[in-house]
Design a protein around this motif. Structure first.
Motif, PDB file in Angstrom:
ATOM      1  N   THR A  16       0.832  -1.213   0.000  1.00  0.00           N
ATOM      2  CA  THR A  16       0.000   0.000   0.000  1.00  0.00           C
ATOM      3  C   THR A  16       0.863   1.258   0.000  1.00  0.00           C
ATOM      4  OG1 THR A  16       0.001  -0.109   2.388  1.00  0.00           O
ATOM      5  CG2 THR A  16      -1.896  -1.096   1.273  1.00  0.00           C
ATOM      6  N   GLY A  17       2.160   1.087   0.245  1.00  0.00           N
ATOM      7  CA  GLY A  17       3.057   2.233   0.394  1.00  0.00           C
ATOM      8  C   GLY A  17       3.711   2.632  -0.915  1.00  0.00           C
ATOM      9  N   LYS A  18       4.632   3.572  -0.814  1.00  0.00           N
ATOM     10  CA  LYS A  18       5.214   4.191  -2.008  1.00  0.00           C
ATOM     11  C   LYS A  18       6.016   3.179  -2.837  1.00  0.00           C
ATOM     12  CE  LYS A  18       7.029   7.431   0.763  1.00  0.00           C
ATOM     13  NZ  LYS A  18       6.271   7.275   2.024  1.00  0.00           N
ATOM     14  N   GLU A  19       7.018   2.582  -2.239  1.00  0.00           N
ATOM     15  CA  GLU A  19       7.903   1.684  -2.987  1.00  0.00           C
ATOM     16  C   GLU A  19       7.172   0.388  -3.354  1.00  0.00           C
ATOM     17  OE1 GLU A  19      10.854   2.662  -3.890  1.00  0.00           O
ATOM     18  OE2 GLU A  19      11.999   0.872  -4.403  1.00  0.00           O
ATOM     19  N   GLY A  20       6.465  -0.175  -2.392  1.00  0.00           N
ATOM     20  CA  GLY A  20       5.789  -1.451  -2.627  1.00  0.00           C
ATOM     21  C   GLY A  20       4.745  -1.364  -3.725  1.00  0.00           C
ATOM     22  N   SER A  38      -1.201  -5.838   3.581  1.00  0.00           N
ATOM     23  CA  SER A  38      -1.321  -4.676   4.457  1.00  0.00           C
ATOM     24  C   SER A  38      -1.729  -5.150   5.838  1.00  0.00           C
ATOM     25  CB  SER A  38      -2.391  -3.731   3.882  1.00  0.00           C
ATOM     26  OG  SER A  38      -2.713  -2.727   4.819  1.00  0.00           O
ATOM     27  N   LYS A  43      -7.471  -1.347   3.261  1.00  0.00           N
ATOM     28  CA  LYS A  43      -6.449  -0.489   2.644  1.00  0.00           C
ATOM     29  C   LYS A  43      -5.779  -1.223   1.470  1.00  0.00           C
ATOM     30  CE  LYS A  43      -2.432   2.176   4.228  1.00  0.00           C
ATOM     31  NZ  LYS A  43      -1.483   2.369   5.333  1.00  0.00           N
ATOM     32  N   VAL A  80       8.389  -2.334   3.936  1.00  0.00           N
ATOM     33  CA  VAL A  80       7.832  -1.535   5.039  1.00  0.00           C
ATOM     34  C   VAL A  80       8.957  -0.689   5.644  1.00  0.00           C
ATOM     35  CG1 VAL A  80       6.050  -3.235   5.586  1.00  0.00           C
ATOM     36  CG2 VAL A  80       8.256  -3.346   6.770  1.00  0.00           C
ATOM     37  N   PRO A  81       8.609   0.379   6.364  1.00  0.00           N
ATOM     38  CA  PRO A  81       9.659   1.152   7.053  1.00  0.00           C
ATOM     39  C   PRO A  81      10.435   0.251   8.010  1.00  0.00           C
ATOM     40  CG  PRO A  81       7.547   2.302   7.126  1.00  0.00           C
ATOM     41  CD  PRO A  81       7.267   0.938   6.591  1.00  0.00           C
ATOM     42  N   VAL A 104      13.242  -5.274   0.676  1.00  0.00           N
ATOM     43  CA  VAL A 104      13.491  -3.966   0.047  1.00  0.00           C
ATOM     44  C   VAL A 104      13.846  -2.932   1.118  1.00  0.00           C
ATOM     45  CG1 VAL A 104      12.347  -2.169  -1.358  1.00  0.00           C
ATOM     46  CG2 VAL A 104      11.848  -4.557  -1.791  1.00  0.00           C
ATOM     47  N   LEU A 108      16.718   2.809   7.779  1.00  0.00           N
ATOM     48  CA  LEU A 108      16.825   4.243   8.057  1.00  0.00           C
ATOM     49  C   LEU A 108      16.261   4.514   9.447  1.00  0.00           C
ATOM     50  CD1 LEU A 108      15.503   5.709   4.665  1.00  0.00           C
ATOM     51  CD2 LEU A 108      17.888   5.315   5.355  1.00  0.00           C
ATOM     52  N   SER A 146      14.466   4.871  -6.137  1.00  0.00           N
ATOM     53  CA  SER A 146      13.426   5.758  -5.615  1.00  0.00           C
ATOM     54  C   SER A 146      12.069   5.356  -6.203  1.00  0.00           C
ATOM     55  CB  SER A 146      13.759   7.196  -6.005  1.00  0.00           C
ATOM     56  OG  SER A 146      12.603   7.992  -5.882  1.00  0.00           O
ATOM     57  N   TYR A 147      11.023   5.489  -5.417  1.00  0.00           N
ATOM     58  CA  TYR A 147       9.678   5.078  -5.860  1.00  0.00           C
ATOM     59  C   TYR A 147       9.141   5.971  -6.978  1.00  0.00           C
ATOM     60  CZ  TYR A 147       7.414   9.134  -3.719  1.00  0.00           C
ATOM     61  OH  TYR A 147       7.016  10.411  -3.434  1.00  0.00           O
TER      62      TYR A 147
HETATM   63  N1  LIG Z   1      10.230   5.276  -0.883  1.00  0.00           N
HETATM   64  C1  LIG Z   1      11.317   4.972  -1.609  1.00  0.00           C
HETATM   65  O1  LIG Z   1      11.636   5.656  -2.613  1.00  0.00           O
HETATM   66  C2  LIG Z   1      12.146   3.758  -1.244  1.00  0.00           C
HETATM   67  C3  LIG Z   1      13.201   3.396  -2.096  1.00  0.00           C
HETATM   68  C4  LIG Z   1      13.945   2.262  -1.784  1.00  0.00           C
HETATM   69  C5  LIG Z   1      13.673   1.535  -0.632  1.00  0.00           C
HETATM   70  N2  LIG Z   1      12.665   1.945   0.190  1.00  0.00           N
HETATM   71  C6  LIG Z   1      12.419   1.177   1.399  1.00  0.00           C
HETATM   72  O2  LIG Z   1      11.204   0.471   1.220  1.00  0.00           O
HETATM   73  C7  LIG Z   1      10.511   0.422   2.462  1.00  0.00           C
HETATM   74  C8  LIG Z   1       9.131   1.040   2.280  1.00  0.00           C
HETATM   75  O3  LIG Z   1       9.301   2.398   1.950  1.00  0.00           O
HETATM   76  P1  LIG Z   1       8.041   3.314   1.581  1.00  0.00           P
HETATM   77  O4  LIG Z   1       8.582   4.645   1.251  1.00  0.00           O
HETATM   78  O5  LIG Z   1       7.192   2.588   0.602  1.00  0.00           O
HETATM   79  O6  LIG Z   1       7.318   3.348   3.007  1.00  0.00           O
HETATM   80  P2  LIG Z   1       5.856   3.833   3.394  1.00  0.00           P
HETATM   81  O7  LIG Z   1       5.110   4.228   2.166  1.00  0.00           O
HETATM   82  O8  LIG Z   1       6.007   4.826   4.481  1.00  0.00           O
HETATM   83  O9  LIG Z   1       5.230   2.529   4.068  1.00  0.00           O
HETATM   84  C9  LIG Z   1       4.995   1.346   3.337  1.00  0.00           C
HETATM   85  C10 LIG Z   1       3.923   0.555   4.038  1.00  0.00           C
HETATM   86  O10 LIG Z   1       4.427  -0.010   5.256  1.00  0.00           O
HETATM   87  C11 LIG Z   1       3.363  -0.174   6.173  1.00  0.00           C
HETATM   88  N3  LIG Z   1       3.703   0.450   7.450  1.00  0.00           N
HETATM   89  C12 LIG Z   1       3.991   1.731   7.687  1.00  0.00           C
HETATM   90  N4  LIG Z   1       4.234   1.945   9.004  1.00  0.00           N
HETATM   91  C13 LIG Z   1       4.083   0.754   9.597  1.00  0.00           C
HETATM   92  C14 LIG Z   1       4.192   0.315  10.927  1.00  0.00           C
HETATM   93  N5  LIG Z   1       4.533   1.152  11.911  1.00  0.00           N
HETATM   94  N6  LIG Z   1       3.966  -0.986  11.204  1.00  0.00           N
HETATM   95  C15 LIG Z   1       3.648  -1.848  10.205  1.00  0.00           C
HETATM   96  N7  LIG Z   1       3.532  -1.483   8.891  1.00  0.00           N
HETATM   97  C16 LIG Z   1       3.759  -0.201   8.609  1.00  0.00           C
HETATM   98  C17 LIG Z   1       2.142   0.553   5.613  1.00  0.00           C
HETATM   99  O11 LIG Z   1       1.264  -0.436   5.115  1.00  0.00           O
HETATM  100  P3  LIG Z   1      -0.147  -0.770   5.822  1.00  0.00           P
HETATM  101  O12 LIG Z   1      -0.567   0.437   6.629  1.00  0.00           O
HETATM  102  O13 LIG Z   1      -1.002  -0.979   4.641  1.00  0.00           O
HETATM  103  O14 LIG Z   1       0.100  -1.969   6.648  1.00  0.00           O
HETATM  104  C18 LIG Z   1       2.728   1.383   4.492  1.00  0.00           C
HETATM  105  O15 LIG Z   1       1.833   1.595   3.436  1.00  0.00           O
HETATM  106  C19 LIG Z   1      11.351   1.184   3.489  1.00  0.00           C
HETATM  107  O16 LIG Z   1      12.131   0.283   4.232  1.00  0.00           O
HETATM  108  C20 LIG Z   1      12.228   2.062   2.622  1.00  0.00           C
HETATM  109  O17 LIG Z   1      13.452   2.383   3.239  1.00  0.00           O
HETATM  110  C21 LIG Z   1      11.883   3.028  -0.090  1.00  0.00           C
END
Ligand SMILES: NC(=O)c1ccc[n+]([C@@H]2O[C@H](COP(=O)([O-])OP(=O)(O)OC[C@H]3O[C@@H](n4cnc5c(N)ncnc54)[C@H](OP(=O)(O)O)[C@@H]3O)[C@@H](O)[C@H]2O)c1
Length: 228
Positions: A16-20, A38, A43, A80-81, A104, A108, A146-147
Motif C-alpha cells: 500500500t506504500g510508495k515503494e511497494g 497490508s 487499505k 515496510v519502514p 526492500v 533508516l 526511488s519510488y
Molecule cells: N520510498 C522509496 O523511494 C524507497 C526506495 C527504496 C527503498 N525503500 C524502502 O522500502 C521500504 C518502504 O518504503 P516506503 O517509502 O514505501 O514506506 P511507506 O510508504 O512509508 O510505508 C509502506 C507501508 O508499510 C506499512 N507500514 C507503515 N508503518 C508501519 C508500521 N509502523 N507498522 C507496520 N507497517 C507499517 C504501511 O502499510 P499498511 O498500513 O497498509 O500496513 C505502508 O503503506 C522502506 O524500508 C524504505 O526504506 C523506499
C-alpha cells in the motif's frame, strides 16, 4: 528454479506504500499475479484497485492482509519502514517455508536518514535472515531505487544490486528485477547488503545537497547482463 511469471504469485507486504505499490504495479504489468499485503485488508483492496485501474484491468492484483498474502504467494516481498520490519516478518514467518523473501527495506532511523546506521545483524536483510531462519532464502534488492517513477512508464535511471543467501536465490531475484524493466546485478552474498542498504543514505545525502529527489546508481564498464 521457479516457473514463468504467469504461474507465479508475488506478495508485496507494505504494498500500500510508495515503494511497494510501484514494484507491485511493475510486476503486475509484467504478468505476475500480485497480492498487496497490508495490516488492513480494506487499505490493501483500495491499493490493489488503484493498480488495476492503472493497468486498465488487464492484470491480477488482489488486496489482503500481510499474512494471507504471504501464505498464498510463491515469492514474498517486504517493503515496510525499518521500524516495522521485525514485527512484519515475525507476523508472517510461518508462511515462508520454501519461499523466496525479497527484502526492500533500508534500515533508516529518522531523523538522521542521510547517515548510515546499520542494525547489529549487519543489515536489514541479515536481520531478516535471522528472523526467518533456514526456512526461506533471503535476497535484498531495490534499496537504491526511488519510488518516484515506478508507477509510470518513464525509464527509472538506477540499477539494482541484488545480494542474497544463494546464487539460485539471487538469480530468481534478478528475473524479478528484469520484470520491472530495470537492470539488475548479482552483487554477491547477503553480507554485502550492508553496502547496498548503506548506499541509500548516501543517495539521500546527495539528493539533499544537490536538489534532487531520486539520485540513483549505475554499474559501468561491464557488459549488460542478458536475461538468459
Ligand atoms: N520510498 C522509496 O523511494 C524507497 C526506495 C527504496 C527503498 N525503500 C524502502 O522500502 C521500504 C518502504 O518504503 P516506503 O517509502 O514505501 O514506506 P511507506 O510508504 O512509508 O510505508 C509502506 C507501508 O508499510 C506499512 N507500514 C507503515 N508503518 C508501519 C508500521 N509502523 N507498522 C507496520 N507497517 C507499517 C504501511 O502499510 P499498511 O498500513 O497498509 O500496513 C505502508 O503503506 C522502506 O524500508 C524504505 O526504506 C523506499
Amino acid at each position: 528454479m521457479l516457473n514463468g511469471p504467469l504461474l507465479l504469485t508475488i506478495a508485496v507486504l507494505g504494498g500500500t506504500g510508495k515503494e511497494g505499490k510501484g514494484l507491485a504495479y511493475r510486476w503486475a504489468r509484467a504478468g505476475y499475479r500480485v497480492l498487496i499485503g497490508s495490516r488492513s485488508s480494506e487499505k490493501a483492496v483500495t491499493a490493489a484497485s488503484e493498480i488495476m485501474q492503472l493497468l486498465e484491468g488487464s492484470s491480477s492484483v488482489v488486496g489482503t492482509t500481510n499474512l494471507n498474502a504471504a501464505q498464498q504467494a510463491d515469492i514474498v516481498v517486504v517493503a515496510v519502514p525499518y521500524s516495522a520490519h521485525r514485527d512484519t516478518l515475525e507476523s508472517i514467518k510461518t508462511a515462508l517455508k520454501g519461499k523466496l523473501l525479497v527484502d526492500v527495506t533500508v534500515p533508516l532511523i529518522p531523523p538522521k536518514v542521510s547517515k548510515v546506521q546499520m542494525p547489529p545483524a549487519g543489515s536489514a536483510a541479515q536481520e531478516a535472515q535471522e528472523i526467518v531462519g533456514a526456512d526461506a532464502e533471503v535476497v535484498a534488492a531495490f534499496q537504491n531505487v526511488s519510488y518516484e517513477y515506478l508507477l509510470g512508464e518513464e525509464e527509472v535511471d538506477c540499477d539494482v544490486l541484488v545480494t542474497g543467501t544463494s546464487k539460485k536465490a539471487r538469480a530468481e531475484a534478478l528475473t524479478l528485477v528484469e520484470a520491472t524493466g530495470l537492470t539488475g546485478w548479482d552483487a554477491g552474498p547477503i553480507e554485502n547488503s550492508v553496502v547496498v542498504e548503506g548506499l541509500t543514505s548516501v543517495l539521500i545525502n546527495i539528493n539533499k545537497q544537490y536538489g534532487s529527489t531520486h539520485a540513483g546508481i549505475r554499474i559501468t564498464n561491464v557488459p549488460k547482463p542478458s536475461a538468459d
